[in-house]
Design a protein around this motif. Structure first.
Motif, PDB file in Angstrom:
ATOM      1  N   ARG A 280      13.992 -77.635  99.057  1.00  0.00           N
ATOM      2  CA  ARG A 280      13.057 -77.244  98.765  1.00  0.00           C
ATOM      3  C   ARG A 280      12.204 -78.679  98.966  1.00  0.00           C
ATOM      4  NH1 ARG A 280      13.907 -73.284  99.739  1.00  0.00           N
ATOM      5  NH2 ARG A 280      14.869 -71.634  98.641  1.00  0.00           N
ATOM      6  N   VAL A 281      13.015 -79.952  98.602  1.00  0.00           N
ATOM      7  CA  VAL A 281      12.395 -80.697  99.379  1.00  0.00           C
ATOM      8  C   VAL A 281      11.605 -81.302 100.496  1.00  0.00           C
ATOM      9  CG1 VAL A 281      12.911 -83.687  98.879  1.00  0.00           C
ATOM     10  CG2 VAL A 281      13.756 -82.492  97.186  1.00  0.00           C
ATOM     11  N   ALA A 282      12.693 -80.951 101.036  1.00  0.00           N
ATOM     12  CA  ALA A 282      12.355 -80.020 102.685  1.00  0.00           C
ATOM     13  C   ALA A 282      10.909 -80.082 102.517  1.00  0.00           C
ATOM     14  CB  ALA A 282      13.534 -80.154 103.520  1.00  0.00           C
ATOM     15  N   ASN A 283      10.558 -78.554 102.278  1.00  0.00           N
ATOM     16  CA  ASN A 283       9.935 -77.705 102.016  1.00  0.00           C
ATOM     17  C   ASN A 283       8.261 -78.429 102.024  1.00  0.00           C
ATOM     18  OD1 ASN A 283      12.173 -75.247 101.066  1.00  0.00           O
ATOM     19  ND2 ASN A 283      11.434 -75.400 102.958  1.00  0.00           N
ATOM     20  N   ALA A 284       9.247 -79.279 100.025  1.00  0.00           N
ATOM     21  CA  ALA A 284       7.575 -80.218  99.915  1.00  0.00           C
ATOM     22  C   ALA A 284       7.114 -81.313 101.050  1.00  0.00           C
ATOM     23  CB  ALA A 284       7.673 -80.526  98.480  1.00  0.00           C
ATOM     24  N   ALA A 285       7.829 -81.685 101.278  1.00  0.00           N
ATOM     25  CA  ALA A 285       7.831 -82.608 102.317  1.00  0.00           C
ATOM     26  C   ALA A 285       6.859 -82.258 104.053  1.00  0.00           C
ATOM     27  CB  ALA A 285       8.281 -83.786 102.825  1.00  0.00           C
ATOM     28  N   SER A 286       7.410 -81.150 104.017  1.00  0.00           N
ATOM     29  CA  SER A 286       6.876 -80.643 105.405  1.00  0.00           C
ATOM     30  C   SER A 286       5.200 -80.476 105.339  1.00  0.00           C
ATOM     31  CB  SER A 286       7.523 -79.558 105.523  1.00  0.00           C
ATOM     32  OG  SER A 286       7.555 -78.111 105.165  1.00  0.00           O
ATOM     33  N   HIS A 287       4.812 -80.245 104.125  1.00  0.00           N
ATOM     34  CA  HIS A 287       3.385 -79.981 104.017  1.00  0.00           C
ATOM     35  C   HIS A 287       2.212 -80.444 104.807  1.00  0.00           C
ATOM     36  CE1 HIS A 287       5.006 -75.835 102.379  1.00  0.00           C
ATOM     37  NE2 HIS A 287       5.696 -76.156 101.301  1.00  0.00           N
ATOM     38  N   VAL A 288       3.236 -82.249 103.601  1.00  0.00           N
ATOM     39  CA  VAL A 288       2.080 -83.102 104.301  1.00  0.00           C
ATOM     40  C   VAL A 288       1.933 -82.636 105.812  1.00  0.00           C
ATOM     41  CG1 VAL A 288       1.961 -85.440 103.948  1.00  0.00           C
ATOM     42  CG2 VAL A 288       3.000 -84.258 102.281  1.00  0.00           C
ATOM     43  N   GLY A 289       2.942 -82.747 106.161  1.00  0.00           N
ATOM     44  CA  GLY A 289       3.650 -83.030 107.300  1.00  0.00           C
ATOM     45  C   GLY A 289       2.846 -81.790 108.476  1.00  0.00           C
ATOM     46  N   ALA A 290       2.426 -80.583 107.567  1.00  0.00           N
ATOM     47  CA  ALA A 290       1.369 -79.604 108.245  1.00  0.00           C
ATOM     48  C   ALA A 290       0.302 -80.286 107.567  1.00  0.00           C
ATOM     49  CB  ALA A 290       1.799 -78.426 107.284  1.00  0.00           C
ATOM     50  N   ALA A 291      -0.741 -80.642 107.306  1.00  0.00           N
ATOM     51  CA  ALA A 291      -1.549 -80.754 106.641  1.00  0.00           C
ATOM     52  C   ALA A 291      -2.596 -81.480 107.669  1.00  0.00           C
ATOM     53  CB  ALA A 291      -1.979 -81.645 105.727  1.00  0.00           C
ATOM     54  N   TRP A 292      -1.118 -83.119 108.291  1.00  0.00           N
ATOM     55  CA  TRP A 292      -2.043 -84.180 109.105  1.00  0.00           C
ATOM     56  C   TRP A 292      -1.747 -83.692 110.846  1.00  0.00           C
ATOM     57  CZ3 TRP A 292       1.133 -85.908 113.657  1.00  0.00           C
ATOM     58  CH2 TRP A 292       0.596 -86.835 113.511  1.00  0.00           C
ATOM     59  N   LEU A 293      -0.765 -82.731 111.078  1.00  0.00           N
ATOM     60  CA  LEU A 293      -0.477 -81.942 112.410  1.00  0.00           C
ATOM     61  C   LEU A 293      -1.527 -80.856 112.347  1.00  0.00           C
ATOM     62  CD1 LEU A 293       1.469 -81.935 114.297  1.00  0.00           C
ATOM     63  CD2 LEU A 293       2.808 -79.843 113.461  1.00  0.00           C
ATOM     64  N   ALA A 294      -2.352 -79.862 111.514  1.00  0.00           N
ATOM     65  CA  ALA A 294      -3.281 -79.116 111.926  1.00  0.00           C
ATOM     66  C   ALA A 294      -4.138 -79.538 112.487  1.00  0.00           C
ATOM     67  CB  ALA A 294      -3.402 -78.615 110.090  1.00  0.00           C
ATOM     68  N   ALA A 295      -4.741 -80.643 111.617  1.00  0.00           N
ATOM     69  CA  ALA A 295      -6.024 -81.850 111.697  1.00  0.00           C
ATOM     70  C   ALA A 295      -6.256 -82.026 112.752  1.00  0.00           C
ATOM     71  CB  ALA A 295      -5.836 -82.192 110.843  1.00  0.00           C
ATOM     72  N   ARG A 296      -4.924 -82.181 113.469  1.00  0.00           N
ATOM     73  CA  ARG A 296      -5.155 -82.633 115.307  1.00  0.00           C
ATOM     74  C   ARG A 296      -4.813 -81.775 116.350  1.00  0.00           C
ATOM     75  NH1 ARG A 296      -3.554 -85.913 111.617  1.00  0.00           N
ATOM     76  NH2 ARG A 296      -3.993 -88.778 111.862  1.00  0.00           N
ATOM     77  N   ILE A 297      -3.979 -80.124 116.692  1.00  0.00           N
ATOM     78  CA  ILE A 297      -3.264 -79.472 116.900  1.00  0.00           C
ATOM     79  C   ILE A 297      -3.703 -78.600 116.662  1.00  0.00           C
ATOM     80  CG2 ILE A 297      -1.815 -80.566 117.452  1.00  0.00           C
ATOM     81  CD1 ILE A 297       0.284 -78.745 116.271  1.00  0.00           C
ATOM     82  N   GLY A 298      -4.369 -78.179 115.558  1.00  0.00           N
ATOM     83  CA  GLY A 298      -5.344 -77.001 114.863  1.00  0.00           C
ATOM     84  C   GLY A 298      -3.927 -76.075 114.256  1.00  0.00           C
ATOM     85  N   LEU A 299      -4.228 -75.485 113.444  1.00  0.00           N
ATOM     86  CA  LEU A 299      -3.795 -74.211 112.216  1.00  0.00           C
ATOM     87  C   LEU A 299      -2.703 -73.663 112.782  1.00  0.00           C
ATOM     88  CD1 LEU A 299      -6.972 -73.852 109.895  1.00  0.00           C
ATOM     89  CD2 LEU A 299      -4.795 -75.006 109.519  1.00  0.00           C
ATOM     90  N   VAL A 300      -2.707 -72.398 114.028  1.00  0.00           N
ATOM     91  CA  VAL A 300      -2.445 -71.632 114.538  1.00  0.00           C
ATOM     92  C   VAL A 300      -1.173 -72.338 115.815  1.00  0.00           C
ATOM     93  CG1 VAL A 300      -2.334 -69.935 116.671  1.00  0.00           C
ATOM     94  CG2 VAL A 300      -4.127 -70.095 114.538  1.00  0.00           C
ATOM     95  N   ASN A 301      -1.583 -73.584 116.056  1.00  0.00           N
ATOM     96  CA  ASN A 301      -0.740 -74.606 117.128  1.00  0.00           C
ATOM     97  C   ASN A 301       0.989 -74.914 116.127  1.00  0.00           C
ATOM     98  OD1 ASN A 301      -1.738 -73.442 118.833  1.00  0.00           O
ATOM     99  ND2 ASN A 301      -2.329 -75.797 119.227  1.00  0.00           N
ATOM    100  N   THR A 302      -0.269 -75.039 114.673  1.00  0.00           N
ATOM    101  CA  THR A 302       1.102 -75.756 113.916  1.00  0.00           C
ATOM    102  C   THR A 302       1.985 -75.052 113.720  1.00  0.00           C
ATOM    103  OG1 THR A 302      -0.769 -77.748 113.502  1.00  0.00           O
ATOM    104  CG2 THR A 302       0.878 -77.569 111.466  1.00  0.00           C
ATOM    105  N   MET A 303       1.428 -73.933 113.178  1.00  0.00           N
ATOM    106  CA  MET A 303       2.290 -72.880 112.688  1.00  0.00           C
ATOM    107  C   MET A 303       3.315 -72.059 113.971  1.00  0.00           C
ATOM    108  SD  MET A 303      -0.773 -69.572 110.555  1.00  0.00           S
ATOM    109  CE  MET A 303      -2.272 -70.222 111.238  1.00  0.00           C
ATOM    110  N   VAL A 304       2.921 -71.592 114.799  1.00  0.00           N
ATOM    111  CA  VAL A 304       4.107 -71.396 115.528  1.00  0.00           C
ATOM    112  C   VAL A 304       4.760 -72.318 116.058  1.00  0.00           C
ATOM    113  CG1 VAL A 304       4.523 -70.353 118.589  1.00  0.00           C
ATOM    114  CG2 VAL A 304       2.058 -69.819 116.538  1.00  0.00           C
ATOM    115  N   PHE A 305       4.227 -73.881 116.710  1.00  0.00           N
ATOM    116  CA  PHE A 305       5.130 -74.490 117.290  1.00  0.00           C
ATOM    117  C   PHE A 305       5.865 -75.412 115.715  1.00  0.00           C
ATOM    118  CE2 PHE A 305       1.609 -75.695 120.366  1.00  0.00           C
ATOM    119  CZ  PHE A 305       1.422 -74.967 121.126  1.00  0.00           C
ATOM    120  N   THR A 306       5.997 -75.737 115.264  1.00  0.00           N
ATOM    121  CA  THR A 306       6.824 -76.283 114.041  1.00  0.00           C
ATOM    122  C   THR A 306       7.739 -74.644 113.004  1.00  0.00           C
ATOM    123  OG1 THR A 306       5.828 -74.694 111.483  1.00  0.00           O
ATOM    124  CG2 THR A 306       5.570 -77.706 112.962  1.00  0.00           C
ATOM    125  N   HIS A 307       7.425 -73.288 113.514  1.00  0.00           N
ATOM    126  CA  HIS A 307       8.351 -72.354 112.792  1.00  0.00           C
ATOM    127  C   HIS A 307       9.214 -71.694 114.086  1.00  0.00           C
ATOM    128  CE1 HIS A 307       7.926 -68.097 110.360  1.00  0.00           C
ATOM    129  NE2 HIS A 307       8.372 -68.941 109.930  1.00  0.00           N
TER     130      HIS A 307
END
Length: 426
Positions: A280-307
């Motif tokens: 869950r610590v790994a989950n929590a840290a990933s949310h910060v990265g998700a917001a940063w990544l989404a601002a650069r490659i988009g929400l859909v791309n972030t969803m798919v390319f990390t999942h």
């Protein structure tokens, strides 16, 4: 970006601006606090419920049925929340949900009959997923976007999810408490004492809901909100895909994963609890990265390319020769699997009109809960009748299929803030 859709009636756009401006920022902090505490409780019960039921001599199939009952209760509450919470009152509904969770959780702790546990799990919405995604989250997510400007929406959802997964982590760590109390209390009593903490945390959330301001309520309307044709089309396609993803997730509940590690590697709550804390610590840290990544490659791309990579990592866990190797692979998977959560939530809230948010949040959450509720019974049967690894492999393959279909369907449908502004002429 205009958060209200351009084709909204002028009165609706004005109402949305008025409500956003009036919302007390303390409400956002209260929602963060309730999400955090409820997540600790969910993380705790997710790890311990399977082990507790195993100590009551329930087999894998019946454990799966209890997990299904709890998630079915959560799905039922989410259905009611989706279509009635705004009319009945958001704060009142949140209080009712908290009260049911307290009562049902207490009944599970003290019951010994399988039938009573099954009924209490349903009424109390006992969440064996180990992740907080129930009716309370639907209502909180409908309130949250109005507490920040549109540009801060994804960040607000990221912080909401960071606090949730930090809570999940602490809940996983607290799940090691029975190992400390076992020598003095006995194994079953120690597990019951730890589950009593779950009930106490939920009681605190009920108290905090009493402090929400009246402006968290939905604007009063003469008619029930009707989805626009465009929103209905988008939600239909999203919900169909989320159904596949959630069905896959139902094979991977924390309760059943805990049972997998317990049976496969012979580790107890004292080891499994810290494992899920790290996850869950790994989950929590990933949310910060998700917001940063989404601002650069988009929400859909972030969803798919990390999942997709997270699912590939999950498929390796059953083949690990030792527990430490399996634990490392599992934690790496957890560092990626939740990056789609704040981005998905933000995306859904962005592609519908503001007055449609409760319905949109409710419908998509309901679909996910329904899938989660169906799968654990089958997962338990597979674990008992085929092999312990079967649910993990099935879940991973289904999640990859979901990611491929999501990308094909929505790669060109962007959130408003991702669409370049068209300069006016004249």
């Amino acid at each position: 970006m205009q958060d209200a859709a351009p084709d909204m009636p002028a009165r609706s756009r004005y109402r949305h601006r008025r409500v956003s401006a009036a919302t007390d920022p303390r409400d956002r902090l209260l929602l963060y606090a309730t999400a955090f505490l409820r997540a600790i409780a969910t993380g705790l019960v997710g790890v311990l419920i399977g082990l507790y039921l195993a100590k009551l001599e329930l087999d894998a199939a019946r454990i799966g049925f209890v997990v299904t009952a709890g998630l079915a209760g959560a799905a039922t509450a989410t259905l009611v929340a989706t279509f009635a919470a705004d009319r009945l009152g958001r704060r009142r509904f949140l209080l009712a949900i908290a009260a049911l969770m307290v009562g049902g959780g207490a009944a599970v702790v003290f019951a010994s009959s399988f039938g009573v546990i099954l009924a209490a799990a349903f009424l109390g919405m006992v969440n064996g997923m180990g992740r907080d995604r129930g009716a309370a989250v639907v209502i909180e997510q409908a309130i949250l976007p109005a507490t920040v400007p549109a540009a801060g929406r994804t960040r607000a959802f990221a912080w909401y999810n960071i606090l949730q997964d930090t809570g999940h982590a602490l809940g996983g760590l607290a799940a090691a408490l029975p190992a400390l109390w076992r020598s003095e209390l006995g194994e079953v009593t120690a597990l019951r004492a730890a589950l009593g903490l779950y009930v106490a945390l939920l009681l605190v959330t009920a108290v905090l809901y009493l402090r929400l301001s009246p402006v968290v309520e939905a604007p009063r309307r003469e008619e029930r909100v009707r989805l626009s044709p465009e929103s209905r089309r988008i939600l239909w396609r999203l919900s169909s895909l989320f159904a596949l993803d959630s069905l896959a997730g139902g094979f991977l509940t924390t309760a059943l994963l805990s049972f997998f590690f317990y049976e496969r590697f012979g580790v107890d709550a004292g080891t499994i609890g810290p494992l899920f804390f790290a996850a869950r610590v790994a989950n929590a840290a990933s949310h910060v990265g998700a917001a940063w990544l989404a601002a650069r490659i988009g929400l859909v791309n972030t969803m798919v390319f990390t999942h997709v990579p997270s699912s590939l990592l999950l498929m390796t866990v059953p083949f690990a020769p030792t527990f430490p190797i399996a634990a490392v692979l599992f934690i790496l998977r957890e560092g990626l699997v939740e990056m789609d959560v704040p981005t998905r939530q933000s995306y859904v809230m962005a592609v519908v009109r503001p007055e449609e948010r409760t319905v949109a949040s409710g419908v998509t959450s309901l679909v996910r809960l329904a899938g989660w509720a169906i799968a654990p019974s089958f997962a338990g049967l597979f674990m008992q009748g085929v092999s312990l690894a079967t649910p993990l492999l099935i879940g991973a393959v289904m999640k990859i299929a979901y990611d491929v279909l999501l990308y094909r369907a929505f790669r060109r449908t962007r959130a408003p803030e991702e669409t370049p502004a068209v300069p006016s002429v004249g």
